[in-house]
Design an enzyme around this catalytic site. Structure first.
Site, PDB file in Angstrom:
ATOM      1  N   TRP A  69       1.084  -1.086   0.162  1.00  0.00           N
ATOM      2  CA  TRP A  69       0.058   0.250   0.070  1.00  0.00           C
ATOM      3  C   TRP A  69       0.670   1.503  -0.537  1.00  0.00           C
ATOM      4  CZ3 TRP A  69      -0.282  -3.860   3.543  1.00  0.00           C
ATOM      5  CH2 TRP A  69       0.654  -3.619   4.522  1.00  0.00           C
TER       6      TRP A  69
ATOM      7  N   GLU B 100      -4.864   0.685   6.707  1.00  0.00           N
ATOM      8  CA  GLU B 100      -4.879   1.311   8.367  1.00  0.00           C
ATOM      9  C   GLU B 100      -5.556   0.956   8.831  1.00  0.00           C
ATOM     10  OE1 GLU B 100      -1.877   3.283   8.884  1.00  0.00           O
ATOM     11  OE2 GLU B 100      -1.793   4.360   6.511  1.00  0.00           O
TER      12      GLU B 100
ATOM     13  N   GLN C 191      -2.944  -2.627  15.805  1.00  0.00           N
ATOM     14  CA  GLN C 191      -2.874  -4.200  16.265  1.00  0.00           C
ATOM     15  C   GLN C 191      -2.493  -4.581  15.726  1.00  0.00           C
ATOM     16  OE1 GLN C 191      -2.508  -3.763  19.988  1.00  0.00           O
ATOM     17  NE2 GLN C 191      -4.297  -1.498  19.396  1.00  0.00           N
TER      18      GLN C 191
ATOM     19  N   LEU D 174      -7.245 -12.048  11.932  1.00  0.00           N
ATOM     20  CA  LEU D 174      -6.632 -10.920  12.065  1.00  0.00           C
ATOM     21  C   LEU D 174      -7.080 -10.384  13.305  1.00  0.00           C
ATOM     22  CD1 LEU D 174      -7.054  -8.624   9.069  1.00  0.00           C
ATOM     23  CD2 LEU D 174      -4.653  -8.575  10.346  1.00  0.00           C
TER      24      LEU D 174
ATOM     25  N   TYR E 188      -9.380  -8.466  16.796  1.00  0.00           N
ATOM     26  CA  TYR E 188      -9.910  -6.856  16.847  1.00  0.00           C
ATOM     27  C   TYR E 188     -10.989  -7.241  15.871  1.00  0.00           C
ATOM     28  CZ  TYR E 188      -6.123  -6.392  20.309  1.00  0.00           C
ATOM     29  OH  TYR E 188      -4.663  -6.731  20.999  1.00  0.00           O
TER      30      TYR E 188
ATOM     31  N   TYR F 167      -5.316   9.655  14.025  1.00  0.00           N
ATOM     32  CA  TYR F 167      -4.240   9.103  13.422  1.00  0.00           C
ATOM     33  C   TYR F 167      -4.813   8.161  12.166  1.00  0.00           C
ATOM     34  CZ  TYR F 167      -1.025   5.820  11.305  1.00  0.00           C
ATOM     35  OH  TYR F 167      -0.202   5.013  10.519  1.00  0.00           O
TER      36      TYR F 167
ATOM     37  N   ASP G 121       1.870   8.079  15.267  1.00  0.00           N
ATOM     38  CA  ASP G 121       1.821   6.182  15.924  1.00  0.00           C
ATOM     39  C   ASP G 121       2.287   6.213  16.737  1.00  0.00           C
ATOM     40  OD1 ASP G 121       3.727   6.455  14.354  1.00  0.00           O
ATOM     41  OD2 ASP G 121       2.428   4.664  13.290  1.00  0.00           O
TER      42      ASP G 121
END
Length: 351
Positions: free
Chosen positions: A25, A38, A43, A81, A83, A121, A139
Site C-alpha cells: 500500500w 490503516e 494492532q 486478524l 480485533y 491517526y 503512532d
C-alpha cells in the site's frame, strides 16, 4: 528550532537515500485502499497484515464491493486478524459512504474523523497520503522516534503526552509534502529506531539524538499504564448430529460479535473432562440425550492484549437432536468452512 530543522531535513534525506521498506500500500493514493490498510495495521504487524490486505482488496476492490458484500463474507476474509470491531466498523462506514455519500470517500480531515472506527491517526494518514493535506500522523513508531531524539519522558499514554507528541509532530511536518514525510518517519521508527535493538550505530540522527547522547535509548519512550490481563477458561463443544454441527452467530457486544462459535461452557478454571461432564451446563444440555465423546483436545492458549484465553475442544456425537438454544443451527461441514470464527477456534479447526 535548529534541532527541529535538522530532524526534518535529515529524515527526508534518509528517506531518499536509504529507505528500502516495501509494502503493497506504500505510495497508494486511493483513499479506500489507504483506509483498508490503516485499519488492518491497527494492532497487526505489517508482515501479517500484508497477505490479508492483498486478499481483502482482491475480494473487495472498491467501496461498492465492500458495502454490498454479505457481512459473513467480509468477516470470513478478516478471520485471523482479530480485533473484530475493526471489521464491523469497516462494514458500517463502507455502507454509510456508499449509501449516504453516493460512494464518494470523504476528502477532509474533519469528515474522515466522522467515519466509524477512524481516529486522529487514521484520518491524518488518509488525508496526507490520499489528498496531500498537512496533517501529521502520530503512532507508536512516531512517538518512539520523537521521544528518543528529543529525550521526552512524558508518558506517551497520558493526556499531556498525547497532546505534546501531536503538537511536536505537527511542528516537524514537511507541509509541502506531508504524505512523504509521514511515511518516512513511520518507516524510520520501524526499521532504524526500533523498540528493541535500535540501529543507533547507523542512524543519521544519532549525532543530535539526546537519548543516544545521554544513554537513555532503552528507557524511552515512557508509558504510565500497564495492561491488566484477565484469564478466561473456554470449553467448546463441537456437537455433531446427522453429519451436521451445531453453531451459532454471536450477537453479544464483545470482541467476537458477528463471528460464529460452537456450544460454549465457560468455567473459572481448567477442568478435566470428568468434572466438565458433571457441570450444570453440560448436564442440562445432554441429560436427555445419548451421546458419545469422541475426543478431548489438549489445552489451547491464546494471548490477547487484554486477556488470556485457555481452553479446549470436546468432539461429541449425539444420536438425537438436542436443544442448545434457538440461536443454534445445524450446518454441514462444507458450510462450516464458509463461516467466520475467532482465531482461537479457526486455528484449532485448521489443525
Amino acid at each position: 528550532m535548529k534541532n527541529k530543522k535538522f530532524f526534518t531535513e535529515t529524515l527526508l534525506a534518509w528517506n531518499v537515500s536509504s529507505n528500502t521498506r516495501k509494502m503493497p500500500w506504500k505510495g497508494e493514493t486511493d483513499p479506500y485502499k489507504i483506509w483498508i490498510s490503516e485499519i488492518m495495521l491497527q494492532q497487526t504487524r505489517v508482515e501479517q497484515g500484508t497477505r490479508f490486505y492483498q486478499n481483502f482488496i482482491k475480494a473487495f476492490p472498491d467501496i461498492a464491493a465492500l458495502a454490498e458484500a454479505p457481512e459473513t463474507l467480509v468477516f470470513k476474509h478478516w478471520q485471523g486478524l482479530g480485533y473484530y470491531s475493526r471489521c464491523r466498523n469497516l462494514i458500517s462506514s463502507a455502507r454509510f459512504i456508499y449509501k449516504e455519500l453516493d460512494g464518494n470517500f470523504p476528502r477532509t480531515y474533519k469528515t474522515l474523523l466522522a467515519l466509524k472506527g477512524v481516529g486522529t491517526y487514521t484520518a491524518s494518514a488518509i488525508a496526507s497520503f490520499a489528498y496531500n493535506l498537512p496533517h501529521a500522523v502520530v503512532d507508536g513508531n512516531v512517538q518512539r522516534v520523537l521521544s528518543r531524539f528529543f529525550a521526552i519522558d512524558t508518558p506517551v499514554d497520558s493526556t499531556a503526552g498525547k497532546n505534546l507528541y501531536f503538537e511536536l509532530a505537527t511542528a516537524l511536518l514537511e507541509k509541502n509534502n506531508p504524505g512523504v514525510y509521514n511515511q518516512a518517519i513511520m518507516d524510520f521508527g520501524a526499521t532504524i529506531c526500533k523498540p528493541a535493538a535500535p540501529l543507533c550505530e547507523i542512524c543519521p540522527m544519532s549525532v543530535r539524538c539526546l537519548a543516544y547522547r545521554r544513554g537513555l535509548v532503552n528507557a524511552l519512550p515512557v508509558k504510565e499504564k500497564s495492561i491488566i490481563k484477565r484469564k478466561r477458561f473456554l470449553n467448546y463443544l463441537i456437537v455433531e448430529y446427522n453429519n451436521k454441527i451445531y453453531t451459532r452467530k454471536r450477537t453479544t457486544k464483545d470482541i467476537w460479535a458477528g463471528l460464529y462459535e460452537f456450544l460454549l461452557i465457560e468455567t473459572g478454571r481448567t477442568m478435566p473432562l470428568s468434572d466438565l461432564v458433571k457441570s450444570d451446563e453440560f448436564v442440562a444440555t445432554f441429560s436427555d440425550s445419548k451421546y458419545e465423546i469422541r475426543s478431548f483436545s489438549n489445552i489451547v492458549i491464546q494471548e490477547l492484549t487484554h486477556q488470556t484465553i485457555v481452553g479446549n475442544f470436546i468432539d461429541i456425537k449425539v444420536f438425537a437432536p438436542i436443544d442448545p438454544g434457538k440461536e443454534f443451527q445445524l450446518v454441514t461441514k462444507r458450510e462450516l468452512k464458509l463461516l467466520p470464527f475467532s482465531k482461537f477456534i479457526s486455528s484449532y479447526l485448521e489443525d
